[in-house]
Design a protein around this motif. Structure first.
Motif, PDB file in Angstrom:
ATOM      1  N   THR A  48     -12.968 -13.559 -13.651  1.00  0.00           N
ATOM      2  CA  THR A  48     -12.840 -12.266 -13.825  1.00  0.00           C
ATOM      3  C   THR A  48     -11.334 -11.738 -13.254  1.00  0.00           C
ATOM      4  OG1 THR A  48     -15.116 -11.730 -13.121  1.00  0.00           O
ATOM      5  CG2 THR A  48     -13.597  -9.982 -12.666  1.00  0.00           C
ATOM      6  N   HIS A  49     -10.914 -10.731 -14.241  1.00  0.00           N
ATOM      7  CA  HIS A  49      -9.435 -10.489 -13.713  1.00  0.00           C
ATOM      8  C   HIS A  49      -9.370  -9.290 -12.835  1.00  0.00           C
ATOM      9  CE1 HIS A  49      -7.147 -12.313 -16.940  1.00  0.00           C
ATOM     10  NE2 HIS A  49      -8.418 -12.602 -17.700  1.00  0.00           N
ATOM     11  N   TYR A  50      -8.586  -9.449 -11.716  1.00  0.00           N
ATOM     12  CA  TYR A  50      -8.452  -8.516 -10.721  1.00  0.00           C
ATOM     13  C   TYR A  50      -6.810  -8.001 -10.648  1.00  0.00           C
ATOM     14  CZ  TYR A  50     -12.669 -10.035  -8.719  1.00  0.00           C
ATOM     15  OH  TYR A  50     -13.932 -10.502  -8.621  1.00  0.00           O
ATOM     16  N   THR A  51      -6.759  -6.368 -11.129  1.00  0.00           N
ATOM     17  CA  THR A  51      -5.428  -6.084 -10.960  1.00  0.00           C
ATOM     18  C   THR A  51      -4.899  -6.064  -9.653  1.00  0.00           C
ATOM     19  OG1 THR A  51      -6.206  -4.681 -12.630  1.00  0.00           O
ATOM     20  CG2 THR A  51      -4.028  -3.906 -11.938  1.00  0.00           C
ATOM     21  N   VAL A  52      -3.515  -6.317  -9.545  1.00  0.00           N
ATOM     22  CA  VAL A  52      -2.680  -6.480  -8.460  1.00  0.00           C
ATOM     23  C   VAL A  52      -2.154  -5.219  -8.136  1.00  0.00           C
ATOM     24  CG1 VAL A  52      -0.820  -7.511  -7.072  1.00  0.00           C
ATOM     25  CG2 VAL A  52      -2.054  -9.111  -8.531  1.00  0.00           C
ATOM     26  N   THR A  53      -2.549  -4.473  -7.164  1.00  0.00           N
ATOM     27  CA  THR A  53      -2.419  -3.079  -6.719  1.00  0.00           C
ATOM     28  C   THR A  53      -1.490  -3.044  -5.456  1.00  0.00           C
ATOM     29  OG1 THR A  53      -4.353  -2.742  -5.583  1.00  0.00           O
ATOM     30  CG2 THR A  53      -4.123  -2.243  -7.921  1.00  0.00           C
ATOM     31  N   LYS A  54      -1.387  -4.079  -4.535  1.00  0.00           N
ATOM     32  CA  LYS A  54      -0.921  -3.968  -3.344  1.00  0.00           C
ATOM     33  C   LYS A  54      -0.121  -5.359  -3.118  1.00  0.00           C
ATOM     34  CE  LYS A  54      -4.713  -1.042  -1.308  1.00  0.00           C
ATOM     35  NZ  LYS A  54      -5.740  -0.847  -0.788  1.00  0.00           N
ATOM     36  N   ILE A  55       0.860  -5.114  -2.021  1.00  0.00           N
ATOM     37  CA  ILE A  55       1.660  -6.198  -1.296  1.00  0.00           C
ATOM     38  C   ILE A  55       1.322  -5.937  -0.074  1.00  0.00           C
ATOM     39  CG2 ILE A  55       3.825  -7.432  -1.000  1.00  0.00           C
ATOM     40  CD1 ILE A  55       2.800  -7.211  -4.194  1.00  0.00           C
ATOM     41  N   LYS A  56       0.662  -7.129   0.753  1.00  0.00           N
ATOM     42  CA  LYS A  56       0.312  -7.015   2.156  1.00  0.00           C
ATOM     43  C   LYS A  56       1.550  -6.962   3.039  1.00  0.00           C
ATOM     44  CE  LYS A  56      -3.236  -8.954   5.288  1.00  0.00           C
ATOM     45  NZ  LYS A  56      -4.083  -7.770   5.451  1.00  0.00           N
ATOM     46  N   ASP A  57       1.055  -6.368   4.180  1.00  0.00           N
ATOM     47  CA  ASP A  57       2.081  -6.393   5.309  1.00  0.00           C
ATOM     48  C   ASP A  57       2.540  -7.915   5.589  1.00  0.00           C
ATOM     49  OD1 ASP A  57       1.244  -3.731   5.589  1.00  0.00           O
ATOM     50  OD2 ASP A  57       0.304  -4.297   7.455  1.00  0.00           O
ATOM     51  N   TYR A  58       3.756  -7.854   5.716  1.00  0.00           N
ATOM     52  CA  TYR A  58       4.505  -9.181   5.968  1.00  0.00           C
ATOM     53  C   TYR A  58       4.292 -10.270   5.103  1.00  0.00           C
ATOM     54  CZ  TYR A  58       5.270  -7.693  10.661  1.00  0.00           C
ATOM     55  OH  TYR A  58       5.490  -6.897  12.150  1.00  0.00           O
ATOM     56  N   ALA A  59       3.970  -9.922   3.686  1.00  0.00           N
ATOM     57  CA  ALA A  59       3.697 -11.055   2.872  1.00  0.00           C
ATOM     58  C   ALA A  59       4.775 -11.888   2.516  1.00  0.00           C
ATOM     59  CB  ALA A  59       3.231 -10.204   1.316  1.00  0.00           C
ATOM     60  N   PHE A  60       5.828 -11.316   2.479  1.00  0.00           N
ATOM     61  CA  PHE A  60       7.290 -12.094   2.185  1.00  0.00           C
ATOM     62  C   PHE A  60       8.438 -11.983   3.149  1.00  0.00           C
ATOM     63  CE2 PHE A  60       5.006 -11.349  -1.577  1.00  0.00           C
ATOM     64  CZ  PHE A  60       4.787 -12.771  -2.084  1.00  0.00           C
ATOM     65  N   HIS A  61       7.807 -11.633   4.303  1.00  0.00           N
ATOM     66  CA  HIS A  61       8.944 -11.375   5.435  1.00  0.00           C
ATOM     67  C   HIS A  61       9.792 -12.598   5.705  1.00  0.00           C
ATOM     68  CE1 HIS A  61      10.389 -10.233   9.360  1.00  0.00           C
ATOM     69  NE2 HIS A  61      10.003 -11.231   9.985  1.00  0.00           N
ATOM     70  N   ASP A  62      11.131 -12.305   5.751  1.00  0.00           N
ATOM     71  CA  ASP A  62      12.010 -13.540   6.039  1.00  0.00           C
ATOM     72  C   ASP A  62      12.229 -14.645   4.840  1.00  0.00           C
ATOM     73  OD1 ASP A  62      13.038 -12.561   8.643  1.00  0.00           O
ATOM     74  OD2 ASP A  62      11.566 -13.920   9.611  1.00  0.00           O
ATOM     75  N   TYR A  63      12.012 -14.147   3.798  1.00  0.00           N
ATOM     76  CA  TYR A  63      12.061 -15.024   2.440  1.00  0.00           C
ATOM     77  C   TYR A  63      13.628 -14.790   2.008  1.00  0.00           C
ATOM     78  CZ  TYR A  63       7.334 -16.392   1.534  1.00  0.00           C
ATOM     79  OH  TYR A  63       6.043 -17.001   1.704  1.00  0.00           O
ATOM     80  N   GLU A  64      14.357 -15.701   2.846  1.00  0.00           N
ATOM     81  CA  GLU A  64      15.705 -15.544   2.762  1.00  0.00           C
ATOM     82  C   GLU A  64      16.515 -16.201   1.628  1.00  0.00           C
ATOM     83  OE1 GLU A  64      17.726 -16.323   6.363  1.00  0.00           O
ATOM     84  OE2 GLU A  64      16.859 -14.770   7.381  1.00  0.00           O
ATOM     85  N   LYS A  65      15.752 -17.006   1.023  1.00  0.00           N
ATOM     86  CA  LYS A  65      16.154 -18.125  -0.254  1.00  0.00           C
ATOM     87  C   LYS A  65      15.529 -17.498  -1.423  1.00  0.00           C
ATOM     88  CE  LYS A  65      15.795 -21.971   2.748  1.00  0.00           C
ATOM     89  NZ  LYS A  65      14.962 -23.339   2.978  1.00  0.00           N
TER      90      LYS A  65
END
Length: 183
Positions: A48-65
């Motif tokens: 089943t396909h689920y449409t991406v509608t949100k980016i969660k809190d802290y999902a990519f925090h500190d992804y400096e690279k």
């Protein structure tokens, strides 16, 4: 669960009605990941396909690279600290259907291009604090801007356009550089 798309294995949460997904991160973590964050527009789970509608809190925090960021048009909500301290981004940031940007979502991010937020109505505190952009700042549908939202931003040109704003928090444009013209 996890789902691999665009060369990255993403972590996600599902919601049943409507069939939507929230991206919660990726499996390598902020110290090991490097490269492009090209977030997929859907997740396939159990066929089943689920449409991406949100980016969660802290999902990519500190992804400096992380080098570039691409957020699909299906996303309408960016969580708190979702991309904070991602200072290696190049290119522009376009969020064509996002309506809400939560507190510190892009705090201390580096961009080399423009910022496009045509449908955003709410910008949280510190949302773009200490970011750099090129071009003008046009927020055609923003009603509320939280305090420090653009503090210490650089690279803007022209005069900011805020035709619908009814609430501006303290220090929103403190120490910004590049604005010209009238407000």
């Amino acid at each position: 669960g996890t789902y691999t798309a665009n060369g990255v294995t993403w972590k996600y949460q599902l919601e049943g009605s409507p069939k939507t997904a929230t991206i919660t991160g990726e499996v390598l973590g902020n110290t090991a990941f490097s490269g492009a964050l090209n977030i997929p527009d859907d997740i396939v789970h159990g066929g089943t396909h689920y449409t991406v509608t949100k980016i969660k809190d802290y999902a990519f925090h500190d992804y400096e690279k992380a080098t570039t960021l691409s957020i699909p048009t299906s996303v309408t909500n960016i969580g708190e600290y979702a991309f904070s301290n991602c200072n290696g981004f190049t290119g522009s940031l376009s969020l064509p259907n996002v309506t809400t940007i939560k507190n510190s979502a892009f705090d201390h991010c580096g961009f080399t291009g423009s910022l496009s937020l045509p449908k955003v109505t709410t910008i949280g505190r510190d949302a773009f604090k200490a970011c750099s952009f090129t071009g003008s700042l046009s927020l055609p549908n923003v009603i509320t801007i939280g305090y420090n939202a653009f503090q210490n931003c650089s690279g803007f040109t022209g005069s900011p356009s805020l035709p619908k704003v009814t609430t501006i928090g303290e220090y929103v444009f403190t120490n910004c550089s590049g604005f010209r013209g009238s407000l």
